[in-house]
Design a protein around this motif. Structure first.
Motif, PDB file in Angstrom:
ATOM      1  N   ALA A 248    -107.799  12.816  23.298  1.00 36.01           N
ATOM      2  CA  ALA A 248    -108.360  12.209  22.064  1.00 36.01           C
ATOM      3  C   ALA A 248    -107.174  12.140  21.364  1.00 36.01           C
ATOM      4  O   ALA A 248    -105.871  12.527  20.881  1.00 36.01           O
ATOM      5  CB  ALA A 248    -109.328  12.536  21.595  1.00 36.01           C
ATOM      6  N   GLY A 249    -107.199  10.951  20.517  1.00 35.56           N
ATOM      7  CA  GLY A 249    -106.141  10.690  19.842  1.00 35.56           C
ATOM      8  C   GLY A 249    -106.568   9.308  18.567  1.00 35.56           C
ATOM      9  O   GLY A 249    -107.589   9.090  18.784  1.00 35.56           O
ATOM     10  N   LEU A 250    -105.702   8.981  17.471  1.00 35.26           N
ATOM     11  CA  LEU A 250    -105.602   8.234  16.210  1.00 35.26           C
ATOM     12  C   LEU A 250    -106.101   7.371  16.819  1.00 35.26           C
ATOM     13  O   LEU A 250    -104.653   6.281  17.133  1.00 35.26           O
ATOM     14  CB  LEU A 250    -105.106   8.554  15.155  1.00 35.26           C
ATOM     15  N   ARG A 251    -106.529   5.840  16.713  1.00 28.55           N
ATOM     16  CA  ARG A 251    -106.154   4.335  17.275  1.00 28.55           C
ATOM     17  C   ARG A 251    -106.251   3.861  15.639  1.00 28.55           C
ATOM     18  O   ARG A 251    -107.442   3.358  15.257  1.00 28.55           O
ATOM     19  CB  ARG A 251    -107.406   3.652  17.778  1.00 28.55           C
ATOM     20  N   ILE A 252    -104.910   2.616  15.396  1.00 26.69           N
ATOM     21  CA  ILE A 252    -104.672   1.834  14.493  1.00 26.69           C
ATOM     22  C   ILE A 252    -104.934   0.633  15.327  1.00 26.69           C
ATOM     23  O   ILE A 252    -103.989   0.197  15.586  1.00 26.69           O
ATOM     24  CB  ILE A 252    -103.362   2.437  13.427  1.00 26.69           C
TER      25      ILE A 252
ATOM     26  N   ASP B  76    -102.624  -0.631  24.080  1.00 24.77           N
ATOM     27  CA  ASP B  76    -102.256  -0.009  23.286  1.00 24.77           C
ATOM     28  C   ASP B  76    -100.967   1.006  23.182  1.00 24.77           C
ATOM     29  O   ASP B  76     -99.921   1.648  24.476  1.00 24.77           O
ATOM     30  CB  ASP B  76    -103.316   1.451  23.207  1.00 24.77           C
ATOM     31  N   LYS B  77    -100.043   1.123  22.467  1.00 26.81           N
ATOM     32  CA  LYS B  77     -98.396   1.916  22.434  1.00 26.81           C
ATOM     33  C   LYS B  77     -99.027   3.180  21.784  1.00 26.81           C
ATOM     34  O   LYS B  77    -100.298   3.198  21.420  1.00 26.81           O
ATOM     35  CB  LYS B  77     -97.695   1.049  21.672  1.00 26.81           C
ATOM     36  N   VAL B  78     -99.022   3.916  22.925  1.00 27.00           N
ATOM     37  CA  VAL B  78     -99.514   5.458  22.529  1.00 27.00           C
ATOM     38  C   VAL B  78     -98.084   6.802  22.008  1.00 27.00           C
ATOM     39  O   VAL B  78     -96.369   6.130  22.332  1.00 27.00           O
ATOM     40  CB  VAL B  78     -99.899   6.210  24.205  1.00 27.00           C
ATOM     41  N   ILE B  79     -98.605   7.101  20.943  1.00 31.01           N
ATOM     42  CA  ILE B  79     -97.252   8.205  20.151  1.00 31.01           C
ATOM     43  C   ILE B  79     -97.572   8.992  20.265  1.00 31.01           C
ATOM     44  O   ILE B  79     -98.594   9.892  20.209  1.00 31.01           O
ATOM     45  CB  ILE B  79     -96.543   7.305  18.807  1.00 31.01           C
ATOM     46  N   GLU B  80     -96.705  10.611  20.559  1.00 31.59           N
ATOM     47  CA  GLU B  80     -97.213  11.735  20.569  1.00 31.59           C
ATOM     48  C   GLU B  80     -95.956  12.334  19.858  1.00 31.59           C
ATOM     49  O   GLU B  80     -94.762  11.804  20.280  1.00 31.59           O
ATOM     50  CB  GLU B  80     -97.077  11.977  22.479  1.00 31.59           C
ATOM     51  N   ASN B  81     -96.792  13.264  19.151  1.00 31.93           N
ATOM     52  CA  ASN B  81     -95.413  14.651  18.544  1.00 31.93           C
ATOM     53  C   ASN B  81     -96.648  15.462  18.240  1.00 31.93           C
ATOM     54  O   ASN B  81     -97.638  15.427  17.436  1.00 31.93           O
ATOM     55  CB  ASN B  81     -95.420  13.457  16.818  1.00 31.93           C
ATOM     56  N   ALA B  82     -96.004  16.554  18.264  1.00 32.25           N
ATOM     57  CA  ALA B  82     -96.387  17.538  17.782  1.00 32.25           C
ATOM     58  C   ALA B  82     -97.813  18.007  18.381  1.00 32.25           C
ATOM     59  O   ALA B  82     -98.347  18.499  17.574  1.00 32.25           O
ATOM     60  CB  ALA B  82     -96.193  18.405  16.811  1.00 32.25           C
ATOM     61  N   GLY B  83     -98.054  17.240  19.840  1.00 26.53           N
ATOM     62  CA  GLY B  83     -99.689  17.879  20.498  1.00 26.53           C
ATOM     63  C   GLY B  83    -100.488  16.516  19.873  1.00 26.53           C
ATOM     64  O   GLY B  83    -101.867  16.633  19.502  1.00 26.53           O
TER      65      GLY B  83
ATOM     66  N   ARG C 258    -102.021  12.717  18.966  1.00 28.27           N
ATOM     67  CA  ARG C 258    -101.983  12.078  19.510  1.00 28.27           C
ATOM     68  C   ARG C 258    -102.398  10.446  19.094  1.00 28.27           C
ATOM     69  O   ARG C 258    -103.108  10.482  18.531  1.00 28.27           O
ATOM     70  CB  ARG C 258    -102.321  11.145  20.951  1.00 28.27           C
ATOM     71  N   VAL C 259    -101.491   9.382  18.374  1.00 24.92           N
ATOM     72  CA  VAL C 259    -101.705   8.131  18.166  1.00 24.92           C
ATOM     73  C   VAL C 259    -101.675   6.967  18.601  1.00 24.92           C
ATOM     74  O   VAL C 259    -100.613   6.685  19.967  1.00 24.92           O
ATOM     75  CB  VAL C 259    -100.768   7.950  17.000  1.00 24.92           C
ATOM     76  N   PHE C 260    -102.579   6.232  18.876  1.00 26.20           N
ATOM     77  CA  PHE C 260    -102.936   4.987  19.724  1.00 26.20           C
ATOM     78  C   PHE C 260    -102.757   3.645  19.140  1.00 26.20           C
ATOM     79  O   PHE C 260    -103.090   2.772  18.107  1.00 26.20           O
ATOM     80  CB  PHE C 260    -104.132   4.823  20.509  1.00 26.20           C
ATOM     81  N   LEU C 261    -101.382   2.903  18.885  1.00 29.19           N
ATOM     82  CA  LEU C 261    -101.426   1.817  17.942  1.00 29.19           C
ATOM     83  C   LEU C 261    -101.795   0.117  19.062  1.00 29.19           C
ATOM     84  O   LEU C 261    -101.140  -0.120  19.442  1.00 29.19           O
ATOM     85  CB  LEU C 261     -99.742   1.511  18.269  1.00 29.19           C
ATOM     86  N   GLU C 262    -102.469  -0.332  18.321  1.00 27.33           N
ATOM     87  CA  GLU C 262    -102.889  -1.877  18.513  1.00 27.33           C
ATOM     88  C   GLU C 262    -102.009  -3.112  18.985  1.00 27.33           C
ATOM     89  O   GLU C 262    -100.739  -2.381  18.252  1.00 27.33           O
ATOM     90  CB  GLU C 262    -104.469  -2.194  18.363  1.00 27.33           C
ATOM     91  N   GLU C 263    -101.615  -3.550  19.564  1.00 23.50           N
ATOM     92  CA  GLU C 263    -100.272  -4.364  20.110  1.00 23.50           C
ATOM     93  C   GLU C 263    -100.463  -4.656  18.259  1.00 23.50           C
ATOM     94  O   GLU C 263     -98.426  -4.796  18.033  1.00 23.50           O
ATOM     95  CB  GLU C 263    -100.768  -5.416  20.754  1.00 23.50           C
ATOM     96  N   ASN C 264    -100.785  -5.587  17.649  1.00 26.67           N
ATOM     97  CA  ASN C 264    -100.175  -6.022  16.534  1.00 26.67           C
ATOM     98  C   ASN C 264    -100.398  -4.677  15.305  1.00 26.67           C
ATOM     99  O   ASN C 264     -99.256  -5.100  14.835  1.00 26.67           O
ATOM    100  CB  ASN C 264    -101.860  -7.098  16.180  1.00 26.67           C
ATOM    101  N   ALA C 265    -100.976  -3.875  15.165  1.00 30.20           N
ATOM    102  CA  ALA C 265    -101.253  -2.705  14.795  1.00 30.20           C
ATOM    103  C   ALA C 265     -99.408  -2.030  14.776  1.00 30.20           C
ATOM    104  O   ALA C 265     -98.506  -1.529  14.274  1.00 30.20           O
ATOM    105  CB  ALA C 265    -102.246  -1.580  14.371  1.00 30.20           C
ATOM    106  N   ALA C 266     -98.506  -2.228  16.095  1.00 30.60           N
ATOM    107  CA  ALA C 266     -97.940  -1.568  16.394  1.00 30.60           C
ATOM    108  C   ALA C 266     -96.515  -2.493  16.229  1.00 30.60           C
ATOM    109  O   ALA C 266     -95.200  -1.654  15.922  1.00 30.60           O
ATOM    110  CB  ALA C 266     -97.176  -1.860  18.442  1.00 30.60           C
ATOM    111  N   VAL C 267     -97.222  -3.795  15.971  1.00 27.83           N
ATOM    112  CA  VAL C 267     -96.066  -4.424  15.641  1.00 27.83           C
ATOM    113  C   VAL C 267     -95.565  -4.260  13.822  1.00 27.83           C
ATOM    114  O   VAL C 267     -94.045  -4.662  13.337  1.00 27.83           O
ATOM    115  CB  VAL C 267     -96.082  -5.900  15.837  1.00 27.83           C
ATOM    116  N   ALA C 268     -96.847  -4.360  13.760  1.00 25.35           N
ATOM    117  CA  ALA C 268     -96.811  -4.566  12.277  1.00 25.35           C
ATOM    118  C   ALA C 268     -95.940  -2.959  11.180  1.00 25.35           C
ATOM    119  O   ALA C 268     -95.810  -3.232  10.223  1.00 25.35           O
ATOM    120  CB  ALA C 268     -98.069  -4.170  11.308  1.00 25.35           C
ATOM    121  N   LEU C 269     -96.333  -1.762  11.844  1.00 25.82           N
ATOM    122  CA  LEU C 269     -96.423  -0.015  11.683  1.00 25.82           C
ATOM    123  C   LEU C 269     -94.574   0.295  12.558  1.00 25.82           C
ATOM    124  O   LEU C 269     -94.038   1.162  12.147  1.00 25.82           O
ATOM    125  CB  LEU C 269     -97.633   0.187  12.190  1.00 25.82           C
ATOM    126  N   ASP C 270     -93.761  -1.110  13.260  1.00 23.47           N
ATOM    127  CA  ASP C 270     -92.389  -0.282  13.636  1.00 23.47           C
ATOM    128  C   ASP C 270     -91.335   0.112  12.929  1.00 23.47           C
ATOM    129  O   ASP C 270     -91.252   1.185  14.187  1.00 23.47           O
ATOM    130  CB  ASP C 270     -91.935  -1.850  14.330  1.00 23.47           C
TER     131      ASP C 270
END
Length: 94
Positions: free
Chosen positions: A25-29, A51-58, A60-72
């Motif tokens: 599971a992951g946090l989806r923004i 979604d763009k998937v970011i993994e760091n130290a176990g 998982r964050v899932f970024l919806e396309e617009n969120a990925a742009v806004a949070l780049d």
């Protein structure tokens, strides 16, 4: 790309482990618009296909396309307040 602080990674990983959705599971923004600063945050079992998937130290964050742009170029931090509520904060990358 969005980066996670150590606190954010640790809290997301711990929350995901307590959420009965799935082992990976992951946090989806998400957001409705790449210019928006209003984000929806949910735990989900899998990312959406776009979604763009970011993994760091176990964590998982899932970024919806617009969120990925806004949070780049941002950093996601998290803290637990005195009542035990998790608060996420978004800041500029250094």
């Amino acid at each position: 790309m969005l980066t996670l602080t150590e606190n954010a990674s640790s809290l997301i990983k711990n929350l995901a482990e307590q959420t009965p959705v799935a082992d990976d599971a992951g946090l989806r923004i998400s957001t409705t618009d790449a210019e928006s600063t209003n984000f929806t945050v949910d735990f989900t079992s899998t990312p959406e296909p776009t979604d763009k998937v970011i993994e760091n130290a176990g964590a998982r964050v899932f970024l919806e396309e617009n969120a990925a742009v806004a949070l780049d170029d941002k950093v996601l931090d998290a803290q637990v307040d005195a009542e035990g509520s998790v608060r996420f904060a978004i800041g500029a990358a250094a």
